[in-house]
Design an enzyme around this catalytic site. Structure first.
Site, short mmCIF file in Angstrom:
data_model
loop_
_atom_site.label_atom_id
_atom_site.label_comp_id
_atom_site.label_asym_id
_atom_site.label_seq_id
_atom_site.Cartn_x
_atom_site.Cartn_y
_atom_site.Cartn_z
N THR A 9 -44.42 -38.83 24.63
CA THR A 9 -45.62 -39.10 25.43
C THR A 9 -46.41 -37.81 25.67
OG1 THR A 9 -44.31 -40.78 26.58
CG2 THR A 9 -46.43 -40.23 27.54
N ARG A 14 -39.75 -32.72 23.94
CA ARG A 14 -38.86 -32.36 25.05
C ARG A 14 -37.42 -32.57 24.61
NH1 ARG A 14 -42.21 -34.74 30.29
NH2 ARG A 14 -44.17 -33.81 29.60
N SER A 22 -42.30 -30.62 32.16
CA SER A 22 -42.99 -31.29 33.25
C SER A 22 -42.09 -31.69 34.41
CB SER A 22 -43.74 -32.50 32.68
OG SER A 22 -44.63 -32.98 33.62
N HIS A 23 -41.93 -32.98 34.63
CA HIS A 23 -41.19 -33.46 35.79
C HIS A 23 -39.68 -33.49 35.56
CE1 HIS A 23 -41.86 -36.81 33.13
NE2 HIS A 23 -40.82 -37.41 33.67
N LYS A 33 -45.83 -28.27 24.00
CA LYS A 33 -46.85 -29.15 23.46
C LYS A 33 -48.10 -28.35 23.08
CE LYS A 33 -49.03 -30.65 27.75
NZ LYS A 33 -49.66 -31.77 28.43
N ASP A 50 -45.40 -31.46 40.48
CA ASP A 50 -44.24 -31.45 39.59
C ASP A 50 -44.04 -30.10 38.92
OD1 ASP A 50 -46.41 -31.63 37.86
OD2 ASP A 50 -45.31 -32.81 36.39
N ASP A 86 -44.87 -28.68 36.10
CA ASP A 86 -46.00 -28.00 35.46
C ASP A 86 -47.31 -28.19 36.21
OD1 ASP A 86 -46.06 -30.70 34.74
OD2 ASP A 86 -47.11 -30.29 32.86
N ASP A 115 -49.19 -30.86 37.07
CA ASP A 115 -50.23 -31.85 36.77
C ASP A 115 -50.06 -33.15 37.56
OD1 ASP A 115 -48.03 -32.68 35.34
OD2 ASP A 115 -49.06 -32.84 33.41
N ARG A 116 -48.91 -33.31 38.24
CA ARG A 116 -48.73 -34.54 39.03
C ARG A 116 -48.94 -34.27 40.51
NH1 ARG A 116 -43.93 -38.30 36.69
NH2 ARG A 116 -44.38 -37.97 34.49
N THR A 144 -50.23 -45.43 28.11
CA THR A 144 -49.63 -44.37 28.92
C THR A 144 -49.73 -43.03 28.22
OG1 THR A 144 -48.10 -45.89 29.97
CG2 THR A 144 -47.40 -43.60 29.84
N LYS A 191 -54.21 -34.18 33.63
CA LYS A 191 -54.13 -34.57 35.03
C LYS A 191 -53.90 -33.32 35.85
CE LYS A 191 -49.33 -36.26 34.58
NZ LYS A 191 -48.98 -36.28 33.15
N ARG A 202 -38.81 -48.60 31.94
CA ARG A 202 -39.67 -48.62 33.11
C ARG A 202 -40.20 -50.05 33.28
NH1 ARG A 202 -39.76 -43.32 33.97
NH2 ARG A 202 -40.49 -41.81 32.42
C1 VG1 Z 1 -44.31 -40.32 31.75
C2 VG1 Z 1 -45.30 -41.14 32.54
C3 VG1 Z 1 -46.69 -41.00 31.94
C4 VG1 Z 1 -47.07 -39.51 31.88
C5 VG1 Z 1 -46.01 -38.75 31.13
C6 VG1 Z 1 -46.25 -37.26 31.11
O1 VG1 Z 1 -44.23 -40.80 30.44
O2 VG1 Z 1 -44.93 -42.49 32.58
O3 VG1 Z 1 -47.61 -41.74 32.71
O4 VG1 Z 1 -48.31 -39.34 31.26
O5 VG1 Z 1 -44.73 -38.97 31.72
O6 VG1 Z 1 -46.34 -36.74 32.40
P1 VG1 Z 1 -43.07 -41.80 29.93
O7 VG1 Z 1 -43.32 -42.01 28.46
O8 VG1 Z 1 -41.77 -41.15 30.24
O9 VG1 Z 1 -43.23 -43.06 30.72
V1 VG1 Z 1 -45.77 -35.19 32.70
O10 VG1 Z 1 -46.26 -34.74 34.26
O11 VG1 Z 1 -44.15 -35.41 32.34
O12 VG1 Z 1 -46.54 -34.28 31.51
CO CO Z 2 -46.23 -32.82 34.55
#
Ligand code: VG1
Ligand code: CO
Length: 541
Positions: free
Chosen positions: A16, A20, A111-112, A124, A275, A277, A279-280, A342, A374, A494
């Site tokens: 996404t 990772r 990220s998170h 990325k 989070d 990085d 962006d959340r 997404t 974001k 999910r």
């Molecule tokens: C998740 C979220 C998605 C978001 C992505 C990256 O993806 O659901 O909405 O854009 O993380 O966010 P997934 O495929 O695991 O549902 V971040 O802050 O991890 O760059």
């Molecule tokens: Co993030």
């Protein structure tokens, strides 16, 4: 310069948001190098180009930055712009790419996901518009990982990345920049800092939890230094390689320390978290959690109070699983409203084309066309600006919003680290039965439509298939099932749940209670118990 022979490594397919894997995987010989060379090759080489480089400071960030600098020099890049210490939040990196009109950038982050030697790392590529590479580009990068036979790297040490200033590496210029200043300046252009400063001067209290990740320095500079919030407003404010053991995913489960503070008797007026990085965002009022889908809708309704948005929004967009709360605002304000798959990369074309200015995802992601990612602190500042401009607190604002637009009760249930074959049983089982479900009833709910979401990008005409399974019910309720594209252990399913409520007497329920019927219907249809042996989600947001 040295050319190192290598062979393709399996599984380097960006998900996404980039590639990772566990940090130890990235530390294996050639793993990072192969992927970085595939990025360079996949975008047509980087000779003469300028890129931005930085990451969220997690374990392996500094090592990877030095390796990438040596590879960029060997590949003939003209210049690399690097955040001091190798640090850049994702939104700040997006901004720098745009500010300096570079040829893109490389962001190091998972990220998170948690960080540390036994946790996750990620990388990325963002394109010259500042946004995550679209599928056409990530497909080219992935294709290259499957044919790669060598990579280029400069021998010797990379320059010091801790001191701001200019240097060279081979023939390549390296500029180390302050990671915060340009981003903070941009925020100051968009929001009414004087009004927010007055709010804090009037004893408005706030806690911002940076979760030992990248937003600490940004939060301190913007909230405490520029806006006058008291020292200590930003907590867990030092980026640590393992995030101090915290899981920097700003939701009620992982940001529980902030939730406890906000639900205590004498808690602050306003709380927020970001989070790994940056962006959340999670927004919390005193004893009042704001669902990200509601946050997006409320921002859409109020954005014009902020100086950067006073001309109005060109349009709005949300990811498909995000609730339709923002659609109701768009309809009332006569704004175009788009539904994308997404992942933030799908908003880029719409923003570049001027069709949307505000975008959001249910996964605690909100942002605007000021950059192409974001942006956690942006959302926090937007809320502060709205509170300052309206004189209303979070709970009051939400109540008034629901009274005007109705309420889309919403929740996401995550089932994490499921063995892949078991997740497939659930997912493929629903996919196979989509057609049969229409007309069937589950309790009070009758299925009106069911499909697998595909997206036709209205700007470039590209089509993205298999973007989530949707089951819609007759009274506007629905559930969506997706497989996560960011996890690194097994599969994560999910389950997104939503109902529409217009009855003014029923706007104040607990979300899980209000959703009970659709939760029950989803479980009957999906058969979690039989397939994965459990029905209780790991994380509820
Ligand atoms: C998740 C979220 C998605 C978001 C992505 C990256 O993806 O659901 O909405 O854009 O993380 O966010 P997934 O495929 O695991 O549902 V971040 O802050 O991890 O760059
Ligand atoms: Co993030």
């Amino acid at each position: 310069m040295t050319t190192i022979p290598t062979t393709p490594i399996d599984g380097q397919k960006p998900g996404t948001s980039g590639l990772r894997k566990k940090a130890r995987v990235f530390m294996e010989p050639h793993y990072l190098e192969n992927f970085v060379q595939a990025i360079f090759d996949g975008i047509g080489g980087i000779a003469g180009k300028t890129l931005v480089l930085g990451g969220d400071g997690r374990f392996h960030n500094d090592v990877a930055v030095r390796t990438i600098l040596r590879m960029a020099a060997a590949n003939g890049a003209a210049k690399m712009i690097v955040g001091q210490g190798g640090l850049l939040s994702t939104p700040a990196a997006s901004h720098l790419i745009r500010l300096h009109e570079t040829d893109g950038g490389i962001i190091l982050s998972a990220s998170h996901n948690p960080g540390g030697i036994d946790e996750d790392f990620g990388i990325k590529f963002n394109t010259p518009n500042g946004g995550p590479a679209p599928e056409s580009v990530t497909d080219a990068i992935y294709a290259r990982t499957k044919t790669i036979d060598s990579y280029q790297i400069l021998e010797g040490d990379a320059p010091d990345i801790d001191a701001i200033g200019n240097s060279t590496l081979g023939d390549m210029a390296v500029e180390i920049v302050d990671p915060v200043t340009d981003y903070a300046d941009l925020m100051e252009e968009l929001f009414d800092f004087a009004a927010i400063r007055a709010l804090f001067a009037d004893n408005f209290t706030m806690q911002f939890d940076a979760m030992n990740a990248i937003t600490g320095p940004y939060g301190r500079e913007i909230l405490e230094d520029r806006l006058g919030a008291p020292k200590g407003t930003v907590v867990h404010d030092t980026p640590l390689p393992d995030f101090g053991g915290m899981h920097p995913d700003p939701n009620p489960t992982w940001a529980h320390e902030l939730m406890d503070v906000m639900f205590a008797d004498d808690g602050p007026d306003f709380g927020a978290a970001s989070d790994g990085d940056g962006d959340r965002n999670m927004i919390v009022g005193r004893r009042c959690y704001v669902s990200p889908s509601d946050s997006l809708a409320l921002i859409a309704a109020h954005a014009t109070v902020a100086p950067g948005y006073k001309k109005g929004l060109s349009g709005v967009a949300r990811s498909m699983p995000t609730s339709a709360a923002v659609d109701r605002v768009a309809a009332a304000l006569d704004l175009p409203c788009f539904e994308t798959p997404t992942g933030w990369k799908f908003f880029g074309n719409l923003m570049d084309d001027g069709q949307v200015a505000l975008c959001g995802e249910e996964s605690f992601g909100t942002g605007s066309d000021h950059i192409r990612e974001k942006d956690g602190l942006w959302a926090v500042l937007m809320w502060l600006n709205i509170i300052a401009a309206t004189g209303q607190g979070v709970a009051e604002l939400l109540k008034a919003h629901w009274a005007t637009y109705g309420r889309n009760y919403y929740s996401r249930h995550d089932f994490e680290a499921i063995p892949t074959d078991q997740a497939d049983v659930v997912f493929d089982g629903l996919r196979d039965r989509l057609g049969d479900l229409v007309g069937q009833s589950f309790g009070d709910l009758t299925v009106s439509a069911a499909d697998e979401f595909s997206y036709n990008d209205p700007v470039d005409g590209s089509v993205s298939h298999q973007q989530g399974l949707r089951v819609m019910f007759e009274d506007g309720a629905r559930f969506v099932l997706r497989k996560s594209g960011t996890g690194t252990t097994g599969a994560t399913l999910r389950l997104y749940l939503e109902i529409l409520e217009d009855d003014p007497e029923l706007l104040d329920q607990d979300a899980q209670d209000a959703l009970a019927n659709v939760i029950a219907a989803a479980h009957t249809i999906l058969g979690f118990e039989a397939a994965i042996g459990r029905t209780t989600p790991d994380v509820v947001t």
